[in-house]
Design a protein around this motif. Structure first.
Motif, PDB file in Angstrom:
ATOM      1  N   ASN A 164     -87.270 -69.132   6.313  1.00 36.46           N
ATOM      2  CA  ASN A 164     -87.106 -68.166   5.387  1.00 36.46           C
ATOM      3  C   ASN A 164     -87.037 -66.780   5.250  1.00 36.46           C
ATOM      4  O   ASN A 164     -86.694 -66.570   3.961  1.00 36.46           O
ATOM      5  CB  ASN A 164     -87.250 -68.799   4.462  1.00 36.46           C
ATOM      6  CG  ASN A 164     -87.342 -70.531   3.459  1.00 36.46           C
ATOM      7  OD1 ASN A 164     -86.273 -71.005   4.869  1.00 36.46           O
ATOM      8  ND2 ASN A 164     -88.544 -71.256   3.353  1.00 36.46           N
ATOM      9  N   ILE A 165     -86.726 -66.346   6.049  1.00 33.48           N
ATOM     10  CA  ILE A 165     -86.569 -64.612   6.242  1.00 33.48           C
ATOM     11  C   ILE A 165     -85.739 -64.027   6.617  1.00 33.48           C
ATOM     12  O   ILE A 165     -84.630 -64.965   7.156  1.00 33.48           O
ATOM     13  CB  ILE A 165     -87.971 -64.100   6.414  1.00 33.48           C
ATOM     14  CG1 ILE A 165     -88.458 -62.649   6.738  1.00 33.48           C
ATOM     15  CG2 ILE A 165     -87.716 -64.471   8.310  1.00 33.48           C
ATOM     16  CD1 ILE A 165     -90.023 -62.092   6.481  1.00 33.48           C
ATOM     17  N   ILE A 166     -85.243 -63.232   6.577  1.00 34.56           N
ATOM     18  CA  ILE A 166     -83.784 -62.512   6.578  1.00 34.56           C
ATOM     19  C   ILE A 166     -84.598 -61.003   7.496  1.00 34.56           C
ATOM     20  O   ILE A 166     -84.803 -60.044   6.744  1.00 34.56           O
ATOM     21  CB  ILE A 166     -82.601 -61.925   5.373  1.00 34.56           C
ATOM     22  CG1 ILE A 166     -82.539 -63.160   4.424  1.00 34.56           C
ATOM     23  CG2 ILE A 166     -81.685 -61.398   5.463  1.00 34.56           C
ATOM     24  CD1 ILE A 166     -82.530 -62.963   3.265  1.00 34.56           C
ATOM     25  N   ILE A 167     -83.456 -60.838   8.126  1.00 33.36           N
ATOM     26  CA  ILE A 167     -84.188 -59.620   9.480  1.00 33.36           C
ATOM     27  C   ILE A 167     -82.919 -59.156   9.631  1.00 33.36           C
ATOM     28  O   ILE A 167     -82.044 -59.446  10.650  1.00 33.36           O
ATOM     29  CB  ILE A 167     -85.091 -60.495  10.323  1.00 33.36           C
ATOM     30  CG1 ILE A 167     -86.114 -60.697   9.857  1.00 33.36           C
ATOM     31  CG2 ILE A 167     -85.580 -58.839  11.051  1.00 33.36           C
ATOM     32  CD1 ILE A 167     -87.734 -61.253  10.856  1.00 33.36           C
ATOM     33  N   ASN A 168     -83.053 -57.404   9.590  1.00 32.11           N
ATOM     34  CA  ASN A 168     -81.831 -56.689   9.969  1.00 32.11           C
ATOM     35  C   ASN A 168     -81.816 -55.523  10.642  1.00 32.11           C
ATOM     36  O   ASN A 168     -82.824 -54.945  10.333  1.00 32.11           O
ATOM     37  CB  ASN A 168     -80.902 -56.661   8.878  1.00 32.11           C
ATOM     38  CG  ASN A 168     -80.575 -58.135   7.548  1.00 32.11           C
ATOM     39  OD1 ASN A 168     -80.181 -58.476   8.146  1.00 32.11           O
ATOM     40  ND2 ASN A 168     -81.317 -57.303   6.712  1.00 32.11           N
ATOM     41  N   ASN A 169     -81.358 -55.648  11.693  1.00 34.87           N
ATOM     42  CA  ASN A 169     -81.073 -53.911  12.283  1.00 34.87           C
ATOM     43  C   ASN A 169     -82.640 -53.421  13.174  1.00 34.87           C
ATOM     44  O   ASN A 169     -83.716 -52.309  12.215  1.00 34.87           O
ATOM     45  CB  ASN A 169     -80.080 -52.917  11.244  1.00 34.87           C
ATOM     46  CG  ASN A 169     -79.404 -53.369  10.587  1.00 34.87           C
ATOM     47  OD1 ASN A 169     -79.090 -53.447  10.020  1.00 34.87           O
ATOM     48  ND2 ASN A 169     -78.165 -52.654  11.533  1.00 34.87           N
ATOM     49  N   VAL A 170     -83.089 -54.859  13.751  1.00 42.18           N
ATOM     50  CA  VAL A 170     -84.359 -54.499  14.318  1.00 42.18           C
ATOM     51  C   VAL A 170     -84.037 -54.690  15.892  1.00 42.18           C
ATOM     52  O   VAL A 170     -83.284 -55.802  16.270  1.00 42.18           O
ATOM     53  CB  VAL A 170     -85.405 -55.395  13.855  1.00 42.18           C
ATOM     54  CG1 VAL A 170     -86.572 -55.180  14.585  1.00 42.18           C
ATOM     55  CG2 VAL A 170     -85.743 -55.152  12.390  1.00 42.18           C
ATOM     56  N   ASN A 171     -84.977 -53.715  17.175  1.00 46.42           N
ATOM     57  CA  ASN A 171     -84.517 -54.354  17.880  1.00 46.42           C
ATOM     58  C   ASN A 171     -84.592 -55.994  18.664  1.00 46.42           C
ATOM     59  O   ASN A 171     -83.948 -56.010  19.151  1.00 46.42           O
ATOM     60  CB  ASN A 171     -85.613 -53.039  19.049  1.00 46.42           C
ATOM     61  CG  ASN A 171     -85.415 -51.856  19.476  1.00 46.42           C
ATOM     62  OD1 ASN A 171     -86.151 -51.846  17.839  1.00 46.42           O
ATOM     63  ND2 ASN A 171     -84.794 -51.031  20.012  1.00 46.42           N
ATOM     64  N   SER A 172     -85.879 -56.516  18.363  1.00 46.92           N
ATOM     65  CA  SER A 172     -85.521 -57.792  18.197  1.00 46.92           C
ATOM     66  C   SER A 172     -86.017 -58.575  16.817  1.00 46.92           C
ATOM     67  O   SER A 172     -87.105 -58.470  16.570  1.00 46.92           O
ATOM     68  CB  SER A 172     -86.444 -58.511  19.975  1.00 46.92           C
ATOM     69  OG  SER A 172     -86.274 -57.962  20.773  1.00 46.92           O
ATOM     70  N   GLY A 173     -85.798 -59.055  15.567  1.00 44.73           N
ATOM     71  CA  GLY A 173     -86.035 -59.675  15.356  1.00 44.73           C
ATOM     72  C   GLY A 173     -86.982 -60.355  14.647  1.00 44.73           C
ATOM     73  O   GLY A 173     -88.791 -60.107  13.893  1.00 44.73           O
ATOM     74  N   ILE A 174     -87.415 -61.894  15.813  1.00 48.24           N
ATOM     75  CA  ILE A 174     -88.173 -62.517  15.970  1.00 48.24           C
ATOM     76  C   ILE A 174     -89.547 -62.723  17.023  1.00 48.24           C
ATOM     77  O   ILE A 174     -87.988 -63.003  18.225  1.00 48.24           O
ATOM     78  CB  ILE A 174     -88.823 -63.563  14.862  1.00 48.24           C
ATOM     79  CG1 ILE A 174     -88.117 -63.675  13.909  1.00 48.24           C
ATOM     80  CG2 ILE A 174     -90.016 -64.389  15.245  1.00 48.24           C
ATOM     81  CD1 ILE A 174     -87.703 -64.698  12.972  1.00 48.24           C
TER      82      ILE A 174
END
Length: 401
Positions: free
Chosen positions: A121-131
């Motif tokens: 349930n997390i939102i991840i934007n604009n990162v080299n690797s999200g998870i």
């Protein structure tokens, strides 16, 4: 708007507050800047959940950290058997494809050497690797939204993890990258807009099922790996291939729909695969192409209305079994390039030589050119004349004798 008292309002970004006093006809405005917390934040199994109490709420009973703030920095999972519940909050970085080195951090959620963790349930934007997972096993990545990252989910040396029910969009690298991570399960994800929807290397015995992969270069890319089950996926509008299998083999590829791309399914020097009940239609190139590799089994596949061939079997690539496959409406041919021998058990095409060719017997030889004298020792130029008919139920289009 009211006559006084206390009011509560949540703001996610910068805002301007305007307060008015109608009785004196005056208003006052104040600008506020919201700075997101930048971290990094480490979640651990202790009385406060490590840094969890700073960014959310910690439950010692369930070992769950529930976010209450949007973040501009990474979360590190520092203990086994904990849950990170994003609670629809976000982690936003500074990654762009034009200048990835300018990123202030490289992983949205990082898991290194942990097991039994759930991230949801997390939102991840604009990162080299999200998870990102390294040397971590038996974890669950579930119901997350990952957008505009280099990689959505990135696994390295991390076996037996489950990636399920995530939405992964617009990644420059791969939506899901699996490297040296055996027994990964990838199910019920909706992914689009990457180089590869899923890229698998140095990893065996995966299950990839009931996903949607759209608008990538390759929907699914299996690079020299083995024993992957690819089941009931939809691969649509991928610019190069819906599914590319490069070397390796022993895969089970069943029940997939591959449409509106360039090539549907492409096997390159890959062997001992089973392709069954797939539909590869309406592609700009071939529906199913086999180039190199032995022992492949193709049964009950459909390849209709592709711009080139429905089934293209390159030289030295004859399947071990080819039955129940159908093709119609393809631009170049429905079946192209595979060899079918007399009474071939690989096909429902049954070719027989007619007993007599114009009274000359089953096969008749005569000189070539015809003005030459009769065939003699040392003269190898000749016509071989016969008649072949298909007594089976299948189509003999594309058959080579």
């Amino acid at each position: 708007q009211g006559t006084g008292g206390d009011y509560t309002q949540e703001y996610d970004g910068d805002f301007t507050l305007k307060i008015c006093a109608p009785e004196i006809d005056q208003c006052m405005e104040k600008e506020f800047t919201i700075s997101k917390m930048s971290g990094p934040f480490t979640i651990t199994d202790d009385s406060t959940g490590g840094d969890c109490s700073t960014i959310g709420d910690w439950s010692s009973a369930t070992k769950t950290c529930t976010l209450s703030n949007n973040l501009a920095g990474p979360i590190i999972i520092g203990s086994n058997d904990v849950t990170l519940d994003g609670n629809a909050k976000s982690i936003t970085g500074t990654y762009t494809s034009l200048n990835p080195s300018a990123s202030t951090f490289t992983e949205g959620v990082k898991m290194d050497g942990v097991t039994g963790v759930t991230v949801k349930n997390i939102i991840i934007n604009n990162v080299n690797s999200g998870i990102y997972l390294s040397s971590s096993e038996n974890n669950v990545i579930q119901n997350n939204t990952l957008s505009n990252n280099g990689y959505g989910v990135n696994l390295y040396n991390s076996p037996s993890n489950t990636i399920t029910s995530n939405t992964i969009n617009s990644d420059d690298g791969d939506g899901i990258k699996v490297d040296r991570s055996h027994l990964t399960v990838i199910t019920n994800n909706v992914q689009s807009g990457a180089s590869n929807g899923v890229s698998v290397s140095n990893s065996n015995q995966l299950t990839i099922g009931n996903n949607s992969f759209k608008n990538n270069q390759h929907g699914l890319y299996l690079n020299n790996v083995g024993t992957i089950s690819v089941l009931n996926n939809v691969l649509e509008s991928n610019a190069q291939t819906g599914m590319r299998v490069d070397r390796g083999g022993w895969h089970i590829i069943t029940g997939n729909t591959i449409e509106n791309g360039l090539t549907g399914i492409e096997l390159i020097s890959s062997e001992q695969n089973t392709l069954s009940s797939n539909t590869a239609s309406n592609n700009d190139g071939n529906g199913i192409r086999i180039s190199g590799g032995t022992g492949n089994i193709l049964t009950n596949n459909i390849a209709n209305n592709n711009q080139q061939s429905g089934f293209l079997i390159e030289s030295n690539s004859d399947p071990a079994t080819f039955t129940g496959n159908t093709a119609t409406g393809n631009g170049v041919s429905d079946f192209e390039g595979y060899a079918v021998a007399v009474d071939d058990p690989l096909s429902n095409v049954d070719l027989k030589i007619i007993d007599d060719y114009r009274g000359f017997g089953p096969v008749h030889a005569q000189p070539f050119p015809s003005e030459l004298p009769a065939i003699s020792v040392g003269n190898s130029n000749a016509y071989l004349l016969t008649t072949v008919e298909n007594t089976g139920e299948g189509s003999a289009i594309g058959t080579t004798l």
